[in-house]
Design a protein around this motif. Structure first.
Motif, PDB file in Angstrom:
ATOM      1  N   GLU A 136       0.855  -1.198   0.000  1.00  0.00           N
ATOM      2  CA  GLU A 136       0.000   0.000   0.000  1.00  0.00           C
ATOM      3  C   GLU A 136       0.885   1.241   0.000  1.00  0.00           C
ATOM      4  OE1 GLU A 136      -3.598   0.577  -0.165  1.00  0.00           O
ATOM      5  OE2 GLU A 136      -2.388   2.333  -0.716  1.00  0.00           O
ATOM      6  N   SER A 137       0.751   2.065  -1.053  1.00  0.00           N
ATOM      7  CA  SER A 137       1.618   3.245  -1.105  1.00  0.00           C
ATOM      8  C   SER A 137       0.939   4.497  -0.557  1.00  0.00           C
ATOM      9  CB  SER A 137       2.132   3.479  -2.525  1.00  0.00           C
ATOM     10  OG  SER A 137       1.043   3.443  -3.405  1.00  0.00           O
ATOM     11  N   ALA A 138      -0.379   4.456  -0.330  1.00  0.00           N
ATOM     12  CA  ALA A 138      -1.082   5.645   0.187  1.00  0.00           C
ATOM     13  C   ALA A 138      -0.622   5.979   1.602  1.00  0.00           C
ATOM     14  CB  ALA A 138      -2.586   5.405   0.165  1.00  0.00           C
ATOM     15  N   ALA A 139      -0.593   7.283   1.898  1.00  0.00           N
ATOM     16  CA  ALA A 139      -0.149   7.743   3.220  1.00  0.00           C
ATOM     17  C   ALA A 139      -1.099   7.274   4.336  1.00  0.00           C
ATOM     18  CB  ALA A 139      -0.038   9.258   3.232  1.00  0.00           C
ATOM     19  N   ALA A 140      -2.292   6.815   3.952  1.00  0.00           N
ATOM     20  CA  ALA A 140      -3.225   6.273   4.946  1.00  0.00           C
ATOM     21  C   ALA A 140      -2.597   5.097   5.688  1.00  0.00           C
ATOM     22  CB  ALA A 140      -4.514   5.816   4.260  1.00  0.00           C
ATOM     23  N   ALA A 141      -1.732   4.352   4.987  1.00  0.00           N
ATOM     24  CA  ALA A 141      -1.056   3.214   5.627  1.00  0.00           C
ATOM     25  C   ALA A 141      -0.045   3.709   6.661  1.00  0.00           C
ATOM     26  CB  ALA A 141      -0.364   2.353   4.579  1.00  0.00           C
ATOM     27  N   ASP A 142       0.626   4.806   6.344  1.00  0.00           N
ATOM     28  CA  ASP A 142       1.601   5.376   7.289  1.00  0.00           C
ATOM     29  C   ASP A 142       0.870   5.806   8.563  1.00  0.00           C
ATOM     30  OD1 ASP A 142       2.278   5.735   4.457  1.00  0.00           O
ATOM     31  OD2 ASP A 142       4.176   6.534   5.178  1.00  0.00           O
ATOM     32  N   ALA A 143      -0.303   6.422   8.363  1.00  0.00           N
ATOM     33  CA  ALA A 143      -1.087   6.885   9.513  1.00  0.00           C
ATOM     34  C   ALA A 143      -1.578   5.706  10.339  1.00  0.00           C
ATOM     35  CB  ALA A 143      -2.271   7.720   9.020  1.00  0.00           C
ATOM     36  N   GLU A 144      -2.002   4.658   9.650  1.00  0.00           N
ATOM     37  CA  GLU A 144      -2.501   3.467  10.354  1.00  0.00           C
ATOM     38  C   GLU A 144      -1.405   2.887  11.262  1.00  0.00           C
ATOM     39  OE1 GLU A 144      -5.421   2.217  10.530  1.00  0.00           O
ATOM     40  OE2 GLU A 144      -5.384   0.031  10.687  1.00  0.00           O
ATOM     41  N   LEU A 145      -0.175   2.875  10.751  1.00  0.00           N
ATOM     42  CA  LEU A 145       0.934   2.334  11.548  1.00  0.00           C
ATOM     43  C   LEU A 145       1.281   3.226  12.732  1.00  0.00           C
ATOM     44  CD1 LEU A 145       3.374   0.691   9.080  1.00  0.00           C
ATOM     45  CD2 LEU A 145       2.624  -0.223  11.245  1.00  0.00           C
ATOM     46  N   VAL A 146       1.297   4.522  12.492  1.00  0.00           N
ATOM     47  CA  VAL A 146       1.595   5.442  13.602  1.00  0.00           C
ATOM     48  C   VAL A 146       0.492   5.328  14.662  1.00  0.00           C
ATOM     49  CG1 VAL A 146       1.951   7.849  14.273  1.00  0.00           C
ATOM     50  CG2 VAL A 146       2.936   7.013  12.133  1.00  0.00           C
ATOM     51  N   ALA A 147      -0.749   5.181  14.200  1.00  0.00           N
ATOM     52  CA  ALA A 147      -1.864   5.023  15.149  1.00  0.00           C
ATOM     53  C   ALA A 147      -1.682   3.743  15.967  1.00  0.00           C
ATOM     54  CB  ALA A 147      -3.198   4.992  14.398  1.00  0.00           C
ATOM     55  N   LEU A 148      -1.254   2.668  15.309  1.00  0.00           N
ATOM     56  CA  LEU A 148      -1.027   1.413  16.038  1.00  0.00           C
ATOM     57  C   LEU A 148       0.086   1.598  17.073  1.00  0.00           C
ATOM     58  CD1 LEU A 148      -1.204  -1.600  16.651  1.00  0.00           C
ATOM     59  CD2 LEU A 148       0.198  -2.051  14.634  1.00  0.00           C
ATOM     60  N   LEU A 149       1.140   2.284  16.660  1.00  0.00           N
ATOM     61  CA  LEU A 149       2.249   2.544  17.603  1.00  0.00           C
ATOM     62  C   LEU A 149       1.713   3.280  18.846  1.00  0.00           C
ATOM     63  CD1 LEU A 149       5.633   4.181  16.509  1.00  0.00           C
ATOM     64  CD2 LEU A 149       4.739   4.254  18.794  1.00  0.00           C
ATOM     65  N   ILE A 150       0.940   4.334  18.593  1.00  0.00           N
ATOM     66  CA  ILE A 150       0.407   5.146  19.700  1.00  0.00           C
ATOM     67  C   ILE A 150      -0.514   4.298  20.584  1.00  0.00           C
ATOM     68  CG2 ILE A 150      -1.123   7.100  20.258  1.00  0.00           C
ATOM     69  CD1 ILE A 150      -0.086   8.424  17.623  1.00  0.00           C
ATOM     70  N   ASP A 151      -1.417   3.554  19.951  1.00  0.00           N
ATOM     71  CA  ASP A 151      -2.381   2.776  20.736  1.00  0.00           C
ATOM     72  C   ASP A 151      -1.720   1.642  21.508  1.00  0.00           C
ATOM     73  OD1 ASP A 151      -4.708   4.126  20.606  1.00  0.00           O
ATOM     74  OD2 ASP A 151      -5.455   3.130  18.809  1.00  0.00           O
ATOM     75  N   THR A 152      -0.613   1.107  20.971  1.00  0.00           N
ATOM     76  CA  THR A 152       0.109   0.064  21.698  1.00  0.00           C
ATOM     77  C   THR A 152       0.626   0.650  23.014  1.00  0.00           C
ATOM     78  OG1 THR A 152       0.769  -0.904  19.609  1.00  0.00           O
ATOM     79  CG2 THR A 152       1.969  -1.631  21.538  1.00  0.00           C
ATOM     80  N   LEU A 153       1.191   1.839  22.944  1.00  0.00           N
ATOM     81  CA  LEU A 153       1.714   2.477  24.164  1.00  0.00           C
ATOM     82  C   LEU A 153       0.568   2.892  25.081  1.00  0.00           C
ATOM     83  CD1 LEU A 153       4.652   4.539  22.605  1.00  0.00           C
ATOM     84  CD2 LEU A 153       4.769   2.392  23.884  1.00  0.00           C
ATOM     85  N   ARG A 154      -0.532   3.350  24.491  1.00  0.00           N
ATOM     86  CA  ARG A 154      -1.697   3.726  25.323  1.00  0.00           C
ATOM     87  C   ARG A 154      -2.279   2.519  26.036  1.00  0.00           C
ATOM     88  NH1 ARG A 154      -5.971   6.306  21.960  1.00  0.00           N
ATOM     89  NH2 ARG A 154      -6.881   7.090  23.862  1.00  0.00           N
ATOM     90  N   SER A 155      -2.239   1.355  25.371  1.00  0.00           N
ATOM     91  CA  SER A 155      -2.795   0.149  26.000  1.00  0.00           C
ATOM     92  C   SER A 155      -2.007  -0.206  27.266  1.00  0.00           C
ATOM     93  CB  SER A 155      -2.798  -1.029  25.018  1.00  0.00           C
ATOM     94  OG  SER A 155      -1.507  -1.604  24.924  1.00  0.00           O
ATOM     95  N   LEU A 156      -0.759   0.272  27.326  1.00  0.00           N
ATOM     96  CA  LEU A 156       0.068   0.031  28.518  1.00  0.00           C
ATOM     97  C   LEU A 156      -0.068   1.187  29.514  1.00  0.00           C
ATOM     98  CD1 LEU A 156       3.022  -1.361  26.462  1.00  0.00           C
ATOM     99  CD2 LEU A 156       1.889  -2.655  28.275  1.00  0.00           C
ATOM    100  N   ARG A 157      -1.087   2.011  29.310  1.00  0.00           N
ATOM    101  CA  ARG A 157      -1.469   3.116  30.191  1.00  0.00           C
ATOM    102  C   ARG A 157      -0.523   4.316  30.123  1.00  0.00           C
ATOM    103  NH1 ARG A 157      -2.562   1.436  35.884  1.00  0.00           N
ATOM    104  NH2 ARG A 157      -0.919  -0.101  35.654  1.00  0.00           N
TER     105      ARG A 157
END
Ligand code: HAM
Length: 421
Positions: A136-157
């Motif tokens: 996937e070359s669309a920047a939406a994929a980049d955002a999806e990954l950054v969101a996952l990174l953020i939510d992974t850290l948020r899941s750890l409070r």
């Protein structure tokens, strides 16, 4: 016998010593990595810890090659312990990409090995959550990954007060490099200087940049302006739509050390700036083509989040739970003639999912009870013969001290009803 420097032993808690590593905390992190990645629709993959040396020498870039654990195996092959997961993923995708619909969203939890100078936040072995999107070359994929990174850290409070994702772009730096008439063959050298800007003295930076035809001043102006490119603006808007804008900031001082990155790049840091990077990643649109010898050409991007810095941060913020590995039931066997029946019941409860333990060998009742308390059992269970020679089960709740005598089947049923509670 001592363990090798930079390697860790993981013990169950409570830890015998403060400086030891907790197997419970590691599992806690792995569970959150796995759960969050799955929530984003990522599937788990894995690869071998040993790979051919060549997989890394041509693709990862100088810094990682200098840190390789490599040797000849008994078949005279040049091999290396994996220092990172991305080349393995690229190799795996290139081999079987036709079997998977794009975009492919995969994650792994590999242990990685780098012969680094061991220091705070840097060891010779660490674990990473690797999450990547392929095709996937669309920047939406980049955002999806950054969101996952953020939510992974948020899941750890962790919150936006604890960490920040610094977003940058190699395309932005590529344009800068061209506008300032940089020589094509020196572009990666230039990136290496930018990568180390805040680790070196200004004079050293100035000298290194001058040798490539740049001035430190023009580089600093570009970084300080922090103007998002069109591509980065799409990522920022996408993250804002999810309410995650407070977790990201444009920061062109991030460029990443690895050679294969081609587009957006990002790193996550603790807000106080006390620790090394928690995670890092970006786009690597040419790597799969390179690794497949031109046969497969797919855009790709991903990140790696290490367990070492993350653990330091969770500890510093007091966000690690207390791990006690408590038992649901400790079965007391005070009458050895009831051991067979007790074992049958223990087996039955374990099959139903309860965490059950008992004394493997005959032991005095008070010793068994002490053991139940040490193992933090919620309840004890004891088979007895009633006056009418009938077998009954005595269940005691260790905190409330409440005790009940029930028929064996009834006791088992009531204990099983509490599974997962
Ligand atoms: P990396 O920046 O080399 O990226 O590593 C990612 C994270 O792993 C770092 O931010 C750090 O937390 C941790 N880490 C790295 N080296 C060590 C070490 N020696 N000791 C402890 N922790 C360490 C990569 O590895 C890329 N392959 C990530 C990636 C995936 N890019 C695209 N997909």
């Amino acid at each position: 016998m001592e363990r090798l420097p930079g390697f860790r032993d993981f013990y169950p808690e409570p830890l015998p010593h403060q400086d030891l590593w907790s197997a419970d905390a590691r599992q806690y992190i792995f569970d959150h990595w796995r759960t969050t990645a799955k929530r984003y629709g990522f599937r788990e993959y894995d690869g071998p810890p040993l790979e051919t040396l060549e997989l890394f020498t041509t693709k990862s870039g100088g810094e990682i090659i200098g840190q390789l654990y490599n040797f000849k195996d008994k078949g005279e092959r040049d091999i290396a312990l994996r220092p990172e997961m991305t080349p393995t993923l690229a190799r795996m995708i290139a081999a079987h990409e036709r079997s998977y619909k794009k975009p492919v969203k995969w994650f792994a939890l590999p242990q990685l090995f780098r012969y680094e100078r061991a220091q705070k936040g840097r060891l010779r072995e660490h674990f990473q959550l690797n999450a990547d999107i392929i095709g996937e070359s669309a920047a939406a994929a980049d955002a999806e990954l950054v969101a996952l990174l953020i939510d992974t850290l948020r899941s750890l409070r962790l919150t936006e007060a604890d960490f920040l994702v610094r977003l940058s772009s190699r395309n932005a730096w590529h344009d800068f490099f061209q506008q300032h008439q940089g020589k094509l063959e020196q572009e990666y050298d230039f990136y290496q200087v930018i990568d180390k800007l805040d680790r070196e003295e200004p004079e050293t930076n100035q000298e290194k940049l001058a040798a490539l035809g740049f001035s430190l001043a023009e580089v600093m102006v570009f970084i300080e302006k922090a103007e998002p490119t069109a591509e980065l603006q799409v990522i920022l808007d996408n993250l804002a739509a999810r309410g995650l804008h407070d977790y990201v900031k444009i920061d062109y001082s991030v460029i990443r050390g690895l050679a294969y990155y081609t587009g957006s790049v990002f790193e996550a840091f603790d807000r106080k700036g006390e620790l090394r990077a928690i995670a890092g990643g970006g786009r690597y649109d040419n790597l799969i083509k390179l690794i497949s010898g031109g046969k497969v050409n797919l855009p790709a991007l991903g990140f790696g989040m290490g367990d070492v810095v993350l653990l330091e941060l969770l500890k510093a913020r007091g966000l690690l739970p207390k791990f006690d590995g408590a038992l649901d039931v400790f079965c007391l066997i005070e009458d050895e003639s009831l051991r067979r029946d007790s074992l049958k019941l223990v087996q039955d409860l374990r099959e139903a999912g309860l965490v059950v333990d008992y004394s493997l060998t005959p032991a005095k009742p008070d010793k068994q009870f002490k053991r139940a308390q040490e193992l933090r059992a919620a309840r004890t269970l004891k088979l007895e013969r009633s006056a009418a020679s009938e077998m009954v089960a005595r269940v005691k709740h260790l905190q409330t001290r409440e005790e009940q005598t029930l028929g064996v089947a009834e006791a088992a049923k009531s204990l099983k009803a509490g599974v997962g509670r």
